[in-house]
Design an enzyme around this catalytic site. Sequence first.
Site, PDB file in Angstrom:
ATOM      1  CG  ASP A   1      -2.781  -3.245  -5.290  1.00 15.37           C
ATOM      2  OD1 ASP A   1      -3.942  -3.071  -5.713  1.00 15.37           O
ATOM      3  OD2 ASP A   1      -2.406  -2.854  -4.168  1.00 15.37           O
TER       4      ASP A   1
ATOM      5  CG  ASN B   1       2.684  -1.459   6.180  1.00 17.29           C
ATOM      6  OD1 ASN B   1       1.951  -0.872   5.385  1.00 17.29           O
ATOM      7  ND2 ASN B   1       3.244  -2.623   5.906  1.00 17.29           N
TER       8      ASN B   1
ATOM      9  CG  HIS C   1       0.767  -1.065   2.106  1.00 14.46           C
ATOM     10  ND1 HIS C   1       0.491  -2.220   2.802  1.00 14.46           N
ATOM     11  CD2 HIS C   1      -0.424  -0.670   1.606  1.00 14.46           C
ATOM     12  CE1 HIS C   1      -0.795  -2.500   2.714  1.00 14.46           C
ATOM     13  NE2 HIS C   1      -1.376  -1.567   1.998  1.00 14.46           N
TER      14      HIS C   1
ATOM     15  CD  GLU D   1       3.501  -4.565   2.518  1.00 17.23           C
ATOM     16  OE1 GLU D   1       3.357  -3.510   3.171  1.00 17.23           O
ATOM     17  OE2 GLU D   1       2.765  -5.552   2.677  1.00 17.23           O
TER      18      GLU D   1
HETATM   19  C1  GLP Z   1      -4.579  -2.664   0.439  1.00 20.30           C
HETATM   20  C2  GLP Z   1      -4.274  -2.175  -0.972  1.00 20.30           C
HETATM   21  C3  GLP Z   1      -3.931  -0.729  -0.965  1.00 20.30           C
HETATM   22  C4  GLP Z   1      -4.914   0.005  -0.074  1.00 20.30           C
HETATM   23  C5  GLP Z   1      -4.712  -0.369   1.341  1.00 20.30           C
HETATM   24  C6  GLP Z   1      -5.707   0.272   2.296  1.00 20.30           C
HETATM   25  O1  GLP Z   1      -3.578  -3.452   0.937  1.00 20.30           O
HETATM   26  N1  GLP Z   1      -3.235  -2.882  -1.627  1.00 20.30           N
HETATM   27  O2  GLP Z   1      -3.945  -0.228  -2.290  1.00 20.30           O
HETATM   28  O3  GLP Z   1      -4.667   1.371  -0.193  1.00 20.30           O
HETATM   29  O4  GLP Z   1      -4.732  -1.747   1.485  1.00 20.30           O
HETATM   30  O5  GLP Z   1      -6.873  -0.474   2.380  1.00 20.30           O
HETATM   31  P1  GLP Z   1      -8.150  -0.040   3.185  1.00 20.30           P
HETATM   32  O6  GLP Z   1      -8.796   1.054   2.391  1.00 20.30           O
HETATM   33  O7  GLP Z   1      -9.006  -1.270   3.238  1.00 20.30           O
HETATM   34  O8  GLP Z   1      -7.714   0.423   4.519  1.00 20.30           O
END
Ligand code: GLP
Length: 238
Positions: free
Chosen positions: A62, A129, A131, A136
């Site tokens: 992403d 949440n 995702h 989302e």
């Molecule tokens: C972001 C990314 C996700 C990731 C998630 C968790 O929003 N788009 O791909 O898995 O958040 O992030 P973190 O590892 O910082 O908790």
Amino acid sequence: MQVFVYQSNERLIESVSEILNQTIKETNGPIGLATGSTFEPVYKHFLANYELPGEIILVALDEYSGIPVDHPSSFRETLLRQLVIPAGLTEKNLLMPPATDNQEQLDAFESRLSAIGPLAIQLLGIGTNGHIAFNEPGSESNSRTRKVRLSEETIEANKKHFEGEMPSFAITQGIATIREARKLLLVATGISKAKALATMFAEPSTPASHIADHPGLTLIVDTEAASLIPERLREIKD
Ligand code: GLP
């Protein structure tokens, strides 16, 4: 699905990094990367212990929309800084979903992925949440790469890692796109991820639940993140 629960955070990081290395040695990629604080120590461990082949293709899940691609908090810059450049590779090794509103270009990214794919492994984190990438809540299991509006919860969670004003939109691979990888490795740590992980088993409409039946799915989690996963599924590691 395998659920490995690590009691030691160091062992968890080592184990993810080992799986990544093993997969690269066996397949030479392509490899799907995730961005986020969960993977930062994994990439650090990987760089200290292993190497990426010079010709490997790395694909990002992403990217934020509405910021320049060379913004220091873009996922492209983050992955270049955390893994690609220190591994001695260049941006030519990294395939990003294009940060564009143009669906034709997003479809072209999908075609490119199909041509080089399937990915040998896709690394995944999970949002608080539920995702997956930036799919989302409400994302469909047949979704493809597209532009999405970020939820308030995601904006709140990610803004502490973002330099400047946090974007409200992003481009994300869809659930169906992600499911095409041969292996999915979902990594989650900390109590803030416990509820999101539980939805994989209990609420069959969350984004994470749409990957729960993938035949190549492994969850690597710490004790806190695992706390709401059904006990019978948990395989305890050191
Ligand atoms: C972001 C990314 C996700 C990731 C998630 C968790 O929003 N788009 O791909 O898995 O958040 O992030 P973190 O590892 O910082 O908790």
